[in-house]
Enzyme design. Structure first.
Site, PDB file in Angstrom:
ATOM      1  N   SER A 135       5.078  38.597 -14.526  1.00  0.00           N
ATOM      2  CA  SER A 135       4.022  37.825 -14.710  1.00  0.00           C
ATOM      3  C   SER A 135       3.140  38.251 -15.988  1.00  0.00           C
ATOM      4  O   SER A 135       2.708  37.170 -16.252  1.00  0.00           O
ATOM      5  CB  SER A 135       3.065  37.844 -13.424  1.00  0.00           C
ATOM      6  OG  SER A 135       2.946  39.161 -13.385  1.00  0.00           O
TER       7      SER A 135
ATOM      8  N   LYS B  94      12.956  45.493  -9.899  1.00  0.00           N
ATOM      9  CA  LYS B  94      13.021  44.253  -9.109  1.00  0.00           C
ATOM     10  C   LYS B  94      13.754  42.977  -9.836  1.00  0.00           C
ATOM     11  O   LYS B  94      13.732  42.668 -11.004  1.00  0.00           O
ATOM     12  CB  LYS B  94      11.516  43.705  -9.107  1.00  0.00           C
ATOM     13  CG  LYS B  94      11.543  42.279  -8.115  1.00  0.00           C
ATOM     14  CD  LYS B  94      10.112  42.124  -7.528  1.00  0.00           C
ATOM     15  CE  LYS B  94       9.165  41.361  -8.466  1.00  0.00           C
ATOM     16  NZ  LYS B  94       9.453  40.123  -8.827  1.00  0.00           N
TER      17      LYS B  94
ATOM     18  N   GLU C 155       7.911  35.648  -1.457  1.00  0.00           N
ATOM     19  CA  GLU C 155       6.793  34.714  -2.105  1.00  0.00           C
ATOM     20  C   GLU C 155       6.799  33.506  -1.656  1.00  0.00           C
ATOM     21  O   GLU C 155       7.822  32.813  -1.497  1.00  0.00           O
ATOM     22  CB  GLU C 155       6.942  34.838  -3.681  1.00  0.00           C
ATOM     23  CG  GLU C 155       6.095  34.018  -4.435  1.00  0.00           C
ATOM     24  CD  GLU C 155       5.865  34.366  -5.813  1.00  0.00           C
ATOM     25  OE1 GLU C 155       6.670  35.302  -6.141  1.00  0.00           O
ATOM     26  OE2 GLU C 155       5.191  33.798  -6.507  1.00  0.00           O
TER      27      GLU C 155
HETATM   28  O1  KIV Z   1       5.942  39.180 -11.763  1.00  0.00           O
HETATM   29  C1  KIV Z   1       5.203  39.319 -11.012  1.00  0.00           C
HETATM   30  O2  KIV Z   1       4.124  39.812 -11.096  1.00  0.00           O
HETATM   31  C2  KIV Z   1       5.678  39.292  -9.339  1.00  0.00           C
HETATM   32  C3  KIV Z   1       4.815  39.355  -8.260  1.00  0.00           C
HETATM   33  C4  KIV Z   1       3.481  39.386  -8.109  1.00  0.00           C
HETATM   34  C5  KIV Z   1       5.564  39.460  -7.224  1.00  0.00           C
HETATM   35  O3  KIV Z   1       6.778  39.186  -9.312  1.00  0.00           O
END
Ligand code: KIV
Length: 281
Positions: free
Chosen positions: A52, A120, A191
């Site tokens: 993000s 992740k 999500e």
């Molecule tokens: O990129 C991100 O910040 C995220 C989340 C907020 C889950 O994937």
């Protein structure tokens, strides 16, 4: 609650988080740099170096242009600031989807160069083989299902809208949750899904679910920190709760500084080397 299983450096480990299923909810936030990591470290169990950052820090319209090099730099900065929380790094678009070997090569760089505890990756059933490949080779994986921002542009992905509103969608997301849990993910971010689907997903798997826009029926919650403190103001999704409004406060402070400089009120004697003592208050 069980005593935390700490990693070699004393941080919360992915294994400890894995053990928090149906326990005290897991607190997760994003950070992209050392100062924010320091500020949230004691309150958060998990700090995500989220891609993000492409939208929040770099002003891109999506997360797609984010590169691995950008993530490694920000990941290392966050890892330097966090002494307690488990730091996980988002593998960005195009750095893991090609093959399990590509995913391992880039995940290994995240662990070795950024010093994070795991990665992740977005994707459910389709990423299960890759998750298994990484976990078997010592890379803790946080999975991410439901709304997946990296593929929100895909015709089949449903864009940035909440997922799981029809039977087919619900079945797919439940299958995704089971697949990533079976593949060895230590937890799964869920999500943008409806409350009833979040409850079903949480009941269906034995790993913690970390919700974002996924109701209170999850084993933990994650938000983008800049949303929580009102620093990112381009838009505010319904699931965000603001705990501070820092953007207007910053703008007011900057305006006051600019006015002081223009009026020669700053710097004052107390900010000036060698100013006469009498003038210092
Ligand atoms: O990129 C991100 O910040 C995220 C989340 C907020 C889950 O994937």
């Amino acid at each position: 609650m069980n005593a935390p299983i700490l990693s070699a450096r004393g941080r919360v480990s992915p294994a400890e988080l894995r053990g928090r299923k149906r326990g005290v909810p897991i607190v997760c936030l994003t950070a992209y740099a050392t100062p924010m990591a320091r500020l949230i470290d004691q309150s958060a169990d998990l700090i995500l170096v989220g891609d993000s950052l492409g939208m929040v820090l770099y002003g891109f319209e999506t997360t797609v242009p984010v590169t691995l090099d950008m993530m490694l730099q920000h990941g290392a900065a966050v890892a330097r600031g966090a002494k307690h929380a488990c730091v996980i790094l988002d593998l960005p678009f195009g750095t893991y989807q090609e093959s399990p070997a590509q995913a391992f090569r880039n995940a290994a760089r995240a662990l070795a160069e950024a010093g994070v505890a795991g990665v992740k990756i977005e994707g459910g059933e389709i990423m299960a083989e890759t998750i298994r490949f990484l976990v078997d080779r010592g890379v803790p994986v946080l999975a991410h299902i439901g709304l997946q921002p990296q593929s929100a542009n895909a015709v089949t992905a449903g864009g940035f809208r909440a997922q799981g509103r029809n039977d087919e969608d619900r079945a797919r997301i439940l299958a995704d949750a089971r697949a990533v849990a079976q593949a060895g993910a230590f937890a799964v971010v869920v999500e943008g899904v409806t409350e009833s689907l979040a409850r079903d997903v949480t009941d269906a798997v034995e790993i913690p679910t970390i919700g974002i826009g996924a109701s209170a029926h999850c084993d933990g919650q994650i938000l983008v920190t800049d949303d929580v403190i009102g620093l990112f103001t381009d838009f505010k999704p319904r699931f965000v709760k603001r705990y501070a409004e820092l953007a207007p406060q910053i703008a007011t402070a900057i305006e006051a500084y600019a006015e002081d400089v223009r009026a020669r009120r700053f710097p004052a004697p107390e900010h000036t080397y060698g100013a006469p003592k009498a003038e210092r208050s």
